[in-house]
Design an enzyme around this catalytic site. Structure first.
Site, short mmCIF file in Angstrom:
data_model
loop_
_atom_site.label_atom_id
_atom_site.label_comp_id
_atom_site.label_asym_id
_atom_site.label_seq_id
_atom_site.Cartn_x
_atom_site.Cartn_y
_atom_site.Cartn_z
N GLY A 32 0.83 -1.20 0.00
CA GLY A 32 0.00 0.00 0.00
C GLY A 32 0.86 1.24 0.00
O GLY A 32 2.06 1.17 -0.29
N ASN A 33 0.28 2.37 0.30
CA ASN A 33 1.07 3.60 0.43
C ASN A 33 0.39 4.52 1.43
O ASN A 33 -0.66 4.19 1.97
CB ASN A 33 1.27 4.28 -0.93
CG ASN A 33 -0.03 4.73 -1.54
OD1 ASN A 33 -0.69 5.64 -1.05
ND2 ASN A 33 -0.44 4.07 -2.63
N ARG A 34 1.01 5.66 1.71
CA ARG A 34 0.59 6.49 2.84
C ARG A 34 -0.48 7.52 2.49
O ARG A 34 -0.77 8.40 3.29
CB ARG A 34 1.81 7.18 3.43
CG ARG A 34 2.75 6.15 4.04
CD ARG A 34 4.04 6.75 4.50
NE ARG A 34 3.84 7.72 5.56
CZ ARG A 34 4.81 8.26 6.27
NH1 ARG A 34 6.05 7.92 6.00
NH2 ARG A 34 4.55 9.12 7.22
N SER A 35 -1.09 7.41 1.33
CA SER A 35 -2.17 8.35 1.00
C SER A 35 -3.35 8.16 1.95
O SER A 35 -3.80 7.04 2.18
CB SER A 35 -2.64 8.10 -0.44
OG SER A 35 -3.84 8.80 -0.68
N ALA A 75 -3.42 7.96 -5.08
CA ALA A 75 -2.03 7.51 -5.15
C ALA A 75 -2.07 6.06 -5.61
O ALA A 75 -2.14 5.14 -4.80
CB ALA A 75 -1.35 7.65 -3.80
#
Ligand code: C5P
Length: 220
Positions: free
Chosen positions: A28-31, A94
């Protein structure tokens, strides 16, 4: 007096995507989705008919917005393209650039003596670029660029390569801006040379300022 977006159909993407590795793990990512949700809310407040395609986030749906929840980049691609025709697309999500070639159907186990694990990732399809070159291209296509360095050069590169009308660039990795923060600082670039700094300000205020630029640039 803010410009009305009455009668326009606006599709917004927001949040991260999760790319499954196996039934319990993902990339995943930090968005947080805050910027995209603020854009959707501001567009609805200006009278637009708004569809918000959201990755996995824990945010309430803005009033008057139709929300479609997705998880992966592939699902987001399908959901966004299914919303065409539209007047405006704003890609604030994102989206993962790479995803596991295949999600394992069972939990991947470590074995005795195993020191490394190699995952094969494959490129995801670029939603924004596909929308911008689509036969039913929205009249205005807006992207976001989150960068840690060379913000203007990378943003202008994306504007051109992805055939966008506008790109909102922000620096990530600095306090009080970017992912997870309630505030942000954007610079909006357009193909005609525009470079407009917005903020630092709450994402809700920035979203509204971005929509003012969108409204001003809607071909009549
Ligand atoms: O190339 P990069 O991922 O940095 O570009 C960011 C912009 O492209 C964002 O607007 C994002 O929503 C969009 N994007 C997309 N599909 C992808 C990757 C990025 O729509 N697979």
């Amino acid at each position: 007096m803010s410009a009305s977006l009455q009668g326009l159909r606006i599709v917004v993407s927001a949040g991260p995507t999760y790319e499954d590795i196996d039934p319990v793990r993902f990339i995943g990512n930090r968005s947080s989705g805050k910027m995209g949700f603020a854009v959707a809310q501001a567009a609805a407040q200006r009278g637009a008919q708004v569809v918000l395609v959201a990755g996995p986030v824990s945010l309430p749906t803005p009033a008057g917005v139709q929300r479609i929840d997705v998880r992966s980049a592939a699902q987001m691609h399908e959901a966004v393209l299914a919303q065409l025709p539209a007047d405006v697309y704003i890609g604030a999500a994102a989206v993962a650039d790479f995803a596991p070639a295949q999600a394992a159907s069972n939990k991947i186990k470590k074995t005795a003596g195993q020191d490394t694990l190699t995952l094969t990732l494959v490129r995801t399809r670029d939603i924004l670029a596909d929308i911008a070159t689509h036969a039913q291209r929205p009249r205005l296509v807006v992207g976001f660029a989150a960068e840690t360095d060379h913000v203007e050069a990378y943003a202008r590169g994306k504007l051109e390569n992805k055939r966008l009308d506008l790109i909102a660039a922000n620096r990530v990795g600095v306090a009080g801006s970017g992912f997870e923060s309630d505030d942000n600082t954007l610079t909006v670039y357009a193909a005609d040379g525009l470079a407009q700094a917005l903020g630092p300000a709450p994402k809700t205020a920035l979203a509204d300022a971005l929509l003012e630029l969108v409204a001003a640039r809607m071909p009549t």
